[in-house]
Motif scaffolding. Structure first.
Motif, PDB file in Angstrom:
ATOM      1  N   ARG A 271       1.035  -1.091   0.109  1.00  0.00           N
ATOM      2  CA  ARG A 271       0.133  -0.020  -0.077  1.00  0.00           C
ATOM      3  C   ARG A 271       0.747   1.144  -0.007  1.00  0.00           C
ATOM      4  N   THR A 273       3.360   3.636   1.430  1.00  0.00           N
ATOM      5  CA  THR A 273       4.051   3.197   2.688  1.00  0.00           C
ATOM      6  C   THR A 273       4.701   4.737   3.136  1.00  0.00           C
ATOM      7  N   LYS A 301       4.382   2.610  19.697  1.00  0.00           N
ATOM      8  CA  LYS A 301       3.582   1.866  18.545  1.00  0.00           C
ATOM      9  C   LYS A 301       4.843   1.113  17.859  1.00  0.00           C
ATOM     10  N   ALA A 303       6.770  -0.377  14.807  1.00  0.00           N
ATOM     11  CA  ALA A 303       7.113  -0.257  13.408  1.00  0.00           C
ATOM     12  C   ALA A 303       7.820  -1.590  13.015  1.00  0.00           C
ATOM     13  N   ASP A 317       8.704   0.542   8.805  1.00  0.00           N
ATOM     14  CA  ASP A 317       7.327   1.108   8.274  1.00  0.00           C
ATOM     15  C   ASP A 317       6.653   1.710   9.328  1.00  0.00           C
ATOM     16  N   THR A 319       3.933   3.635   8.383  1.00  0.00           N
ATOM     17  CA  THR A 319       2.594   3.843   7.871  1.00  0.00           C
ATOM     18  C   THR A 319       1.614   4.211   8.890  1.00  0.00           C
ATOM     19  N   ASP A 320       1.507   3.263   9.889  1.00  0.00           N
ATOM     20  CA  ASP A 320       0.507   3.428  10.820  1.00  0.00           C
ATOM     21  C   ASP A 320       0.870   4.134  12.148  1.00  0.00           C
ATOM     22  N   ILE A 321       1.868   4.919  12.005  1.00  0.00           N
ATOM     23  CA  ILE A 321       2.365   5.877  12.925  1.00  0.00           C
ATOM     24  C   ILE A 321       2.481   7.167  12.510  1.00  0.00           C
TER      25      ILE A 321
END
Ligand SMILES: Cc1ncc(COP(=O)(O)O)c(C=O)c1O
Length: 370
Positions: A271, A273, A301, A303, A317, A319-321
């Motif tokens: 996706r 990123t 978080k 990664a 990665d 992306t979610d942080i």
């Protein structure tokens, strides 16, 4: 772009906490803290100063050079060299008041000659091989060997000891057999009219599990650092990781779906990123076996490591942080939620190797509180 190197933060409070835990288990036994291999990678001088201030009874190292580093740093605590030393170094051992492991006549004789020449005692601990078959005298020779050493001028037998092969295996009764062999060897020494001095056997795993192994002194290493002695990497309750390995985010970049990261592009973005670059790599001791498999913690978080670990850098990665920023410090291990054991599991090794592997170029930074 900032260029902050990876650092190993050494949490003083956690080290003191772990020593307190060990003392509570050891009861009246003295504590000999094993600080060989640069205190399992934590920094021998830093660790020794904290332990000396906390009143530890002995410090143990593998090699004479390691003992000298501590004496030169002003550490006055009794020091035991666990490995054997070239007899040619006997003067250095005696003049620095270092206790030396002996299991050969040559070294014992050389220490005696130095002691007589320098007018100072040579302190020795006799190593008895109860089944490890690494170093030590045969148990059946214990009486005659110790009798020989006791007749050498200037030599003081400060202790007798042995080492367990598998105290970390609760299903094995071999440790009990080793204790029996050791106790019989001590009886043979007493039968010669000689007191064995400080008797010691227990490493971390034995100290935890085998009360009769505690004797006069215990020799914990790995638990002191808040690392697990066991193959399952579980840290017993109450112990806390001493080393927290961190590296700063030095840049961020966005890549599109289908694009690859790092050597060989073994990571492909599934996706759009965001990739963070950390200034740490396998040359710092962050193993290449962690490529695409480990995770770091940024702003609380996880990664995941994206692609191959390089010599000096890794990519993760984030992306979610979305709140991740250049300058954030990522933790690579040393948190309760990201222990060294998690990396050891991925690498197929023991916790010991993870901390010992952190290389010289990583500064060890003592954190006094918090
Ligand atoms: C002779 C000896 N004693 C004690 C220890 C400490 O063992 P641990 O770190 O498992 O407590 C070691 C470490 O390997 C050792 O070699």
């Amino acid at each position: 772009m900032i260029h902050r190197k990876a650092s190993a933060y050494i949490h003083k409070g956690n080290l003191e906490n772990n020593l307190r835990q060990l003392r509570a288990i050891a009861g009246s036994s003295k504590i000999c803290a094993v600080i060989k291999a640069d205190a399992y990678g934590h920094g021998a001088v830093i660790i020794s100063r904290v332990l000396a201030d906390a009143g530890v009874d002995f410090l143990a190292v593998a090699y004479l050079e390691e003992a000298l580093e501590l004496r030169e740093a002003g550490i006055k605590t009794p020091l035991l060299v666990l490995g054997t030393t070239d007899p040619g170094n006997a003067d250095i051992i005696v003049s620095n008041r270092i206790s030396q492991t002996v299991f050969t006549q040559d070294l014992a004789k050389a220490l005696s000659e130095s002691a007589l020449r320098l007018g100072r005692p040579a302190f020795v601990h006799v190593k008895i091989d109860t089944g490890m078959h690494r170093q030590g005298i045969e148990p059946r020779q214990a009486g005659s060997f110790v009798s020989f050493v006791s007749r050498l001028g200037g030599v003081r037998i400060e202790g007798c000891y042995s080492h367990f092969t598998e105290a970390d295996n609760p299903d094995s009764d071999f440790s009990t057999r080793q204790i029996e062999v050791f106790n019989r060897a001590l009886d043979a020494i007493r039968a010669e009219g000689i007191e064995p001095g400080i008797r010691h056997m227990a490493n971390s795993a034995a100290l935890l599990r085998i009360p009769e192994s505690r004797m006069d002194m215990v020799r914990p290493g790995v638990l002191l650092y808040g690392l697990s002695p066991d193959a399952d990497h579980r840290l017993p309750g109450g112990f806390k990781p001493v080393m927290e390995f961190r590296a700063a985010v030095t840049s961020l970049r966005d890549i599109g779906e289908g694009e690859g990261v790092s050597y060989g592009r073994i990571f492909t973005a599934s996706r759009p990123t965001r990739i963070a670059l950390l200034q740490v790599g396998y040359a710092d001791g962050y193993s290449r076996h962690l490529s695409n498999r480990a995770a770091v913690v940024i702003r609380g978080k996880r990664a995941p490591v994206a692609g191959r670990v390089c010599m000096d850098q890794i990519m993760v990665d984030v992306t979610d942080i979305p709140e991740a920023r250049v300058g954030d410090e990522a933790t690579l291990f040393g948190l309760p939620e990201l222990p060294a054991g998690e990396l050891a599991e991925i690498m197929g090794t023991i916790d010991y190797e993870v901390s010992c592997g952190i290389s010289k170029r990583v500064p060890r930074v003592l954190i006094e509180r918090g």
